[in-house]
Design a protein around this motif. Structure first.
Motif, PDB file in Angstrom:
ATOM      1  N   VAL A  28       0.772  -1.273  -0.136  1.00 41.02           N
ATOM      2  CA  VAL A  28      -0.017   0.011  -0.225  1.00 41.02           C
ATOM      3  C   VAL A  28       0.702   1.371  -0.117  1.00 41.02           C
ATOM      4  O   VAL A  28       0.462   2.215  -0.703  1.00 41.02           O
ATOM      5  CB  VAL A  28      -1.072   0.036   1.079  1.00 41.02           C
ATOM      6  N   SER A  32       1.522   3.767  -3.652  1.00 41.95           N
ATOM      7  CA  SER A  32       1.160   5.287  -3.502  1.00 41.95           C
ATOM      8  C   SER A  32       1.985   6.528  -3.846  1.00 41.95           C
ATOM      9  O   SER A  32       1.951   7.209  -4.026  1.00 41.95           O
ATOM     10  CB  SER A  32       0.604   5.346  -2.084  1.00 41.95           C
ATOM     11  N   ALA A  39       0.062   2.876   6.836  1.00 42.75           N
ATOM     12  CA  ALA A  39      -0.926   2.112   6.767  1.00 42.75           C
ATOM     13  C   ALA A  39      -0.864   0.949   8.109  1.00 42.75           C
ATOM     14  O   ALA A  39      -0.002   0.384   8.384  1.00 42.75           O
ATOM     15  CB  ALA A  39      -0.690   1.178   5.498  1.00 42.75           C
ATOM     16  N   ILE A 122      -5.266   4.335   6.630  1.00 41.94           N
ATOM     17  CA  ILE A 122      -4.302   4.562   5.744  1.00 41.94           C
ATOM     18  C   ILE A 122      -4.312   6.350   6.125  1.00 41.94           C
ATOM     19  O   ILE A 122      -5.477   6.985   6.357  1.00 41.94           O
ATOM     20  CB  ILE A 122      -4.366   4.596   4.132  1.00 41.94           C
ATOM     21  N   VAL A 136      -5.119   1.179  -4.003  1.00 40.64           N
ATOM     22  CA  VAL A 136      -5.046   0.725  -2.806  1.00 40.64           C
ATOM     23  C   VAL A 136      -6.330  -0.265  -2.772  1.00 40.64           C
ATOM     24  O   VAL A 136      -6.280  -1.336  -2.043  1.00 40.64           O
ATOM     25  CB  VAL A 136      -5.296   2.041  -1.590  1.00 40.64           C
ATOM     26  N   VAL A 139      -5.285  -3.521  -4.649  1.00 37.88           N
ATOM     27  CA  VAL A 139      -4.112  -4.229  -3.505  1.00 37.88           C
ATOM     28  C   VAL A 139      -5.187  -4.898  -2.683  1.00 37.88           C
ATOM     29  O   VAL A 139      -5.001  -6.204  -2.215  1.00 37.88           O
ATOM     30  CB  VAL A 139      -3.304  -3.357  -3.174  1.00 37.88           C
ATOM     31  N   LEU A 140      -6.235  -4.019  -2.040  1.00 36.64           N
ATOM     32  CA  LEU A 140      -6.952  -4.829  -0.824  1.00 36.64           C
ATOM     33  C   LEU A 140      -7.747  -5.986  -1.284  1.00 36.64           C
ATOM     34  O   LEU A 140      -7.809  -6.941  -0.660  1.00 36.64           O
ATOM     35  CB  LEU A 140      -7.829  -3.688  -0.239  1.00 36.64           C
TER      36      LEU A 140
END
Length: 345
Positions: A28, A32, A39, A122, A136, A139-140
């Protein structure tokens, strides 16, 4: 973009949950490109007004390694969800919540998790743009999909308890974590009881064959499913519950004393005895337990607890028997470690 793809590929190869949690918060921050300053992956444990936050992984910009709460941590040391209003809002709304001012904070519930029992928090110095938020979220979602694959391979299909093939790794991890805590007693850590340790218990349903013979295997499966629910309701969030097959279950737990271990298992035994199982009525369970010894092995610990179960079944069933207590009272003979090995697989 190439670095992101490589990081996702690396994360997809992880099979250890702690490593996967750490990889998530690291990724994360990386994806970014400096926009995210921290995070934190949080698991929400407990129910109702007593829901608390267990940090699975937290990483600040500039840190080399994420940090986490100890899994065996004292429940009362965990902060309440109500101490974090944005986390509480994300749980209640089951969608992302973002602050309007600096420091800018976003709390994202994990997709597909019943009750949104896990959150990613975050923070950033500036509002995150749509592209970064999409990355994000992606990725989650990938992390959540990988967790689903791990669950598929590590959980029993009927009861959704852990299956036996995950036991050895969890056993050694639990004993290693316990030794690490004992070797790192800081000034703020409470003093451990001399009897504190990790306990292994084996549970067997009494006369389960009669249930299958008299009511059929579908009703037998329902009994197993309901028993698993009673087990979850009887133990803490960090106690590990397994179905080893058939009517045999295993519990790996940490307790402050032999009395606390026995009380936890006795509480389960009574709950099962008092529960009205549909069509079947009353069933009982026999439970054997043993504290884990220095340099213990999964087969050695299982063998001791299993011998205590055998004693319980031979002497009336529907009871909890402690291997060490049975040996001390002369009711059973202690066996040498090399003769206690049991082939779990």
């Amino acid at each position: 973009m190439n670095a992101l793809v490589q990081s996702l590929a690396k994360m997809s190869g992880l099979r250890d949950r702690d490593a996967l949690d750490f990889a998530l918060v690291q990724l994360v921050l990386d994806c970014s490109e400096g926009a995210v300053q921290s995070a934190c992956l949080v698991r929400v444990v407990g129910e109702g007004d007593d829901r608390r936050c267990l940090t699975l992984a937290r990483l600040e910009a500039g840190q080399n390694e994420p940090v986490r709460d100890v899994v065996w941590t004292d429940w009362t040391l965990l902060p309440h969800v109500t101490d974090y209003p944005m986390r509480q809002q994300a749980l209640e709304r089951v969608r992302a919540v973002h602050s309007k001012g600096a420091p800018f904070t976003g709390v994202l519930p994990l997709p597909g998790v019943p009750g949104a029992a896990a959150l990613l928090e975050i923070t950033s110095t500036e509002p995150l743009n749509a592209r970064t938020l999409d990355l994000v979220q992606g990725v989650l979602q990938t992390y959540n999909n990988l967790l689903g694959l791990l669950d598929y391979g590590e959980k029993d299909a009927l009861t959704e308890l852990l299956n036996r093939k995950t036991f050895d790794g969890a056993f050694f991890k639990a004993t290693a974590d316990h030794r690490t805590e004992d070797n790192n007693q800081g000034p703020d850590r409470r003093v451990s009881s001399p009897d504190e340790g990790v306990w292994l218990a084996v549970l067997d349903i009494d006369h389960f064959k009669r249930v299958n013979d008299n009511f059929g295997h579908l009703i037998g499966d329902e009994v197993l499913l309901l028993l698993a629910r009673l087990m979850r309701a009887s133990f803490r969030f960090h106690d590990q519950l397994y179905r080893f097959g058939g009517e045999e279950f295993v519990i790996l737990m940490r307790c402050d004393s032999v009395d606390h271990a026995h009380a936890a298992l006795e509480r389960l035994r009574l709950r099962v005895q008092e529960y009205a199982f549909p069509q079947v009525g009353t069933i009982t369970v026999s439970i054997g337990c043993s504290v884990l010894l220095p340099n213990d092995t999964p087969s050695g610990a299982f063998g001791r607890a299993d011998k205590a179960v055998y004693h319980a079944k031979e002497h009336g069933r529907n009871q909890v028997c402690n291997y060490q207590a049975l040996v001390a009272s002369g009711l059973i003979v202690e066996q040498a470690a090399e003769n206690m090995d049991v082939d779990l697989f």
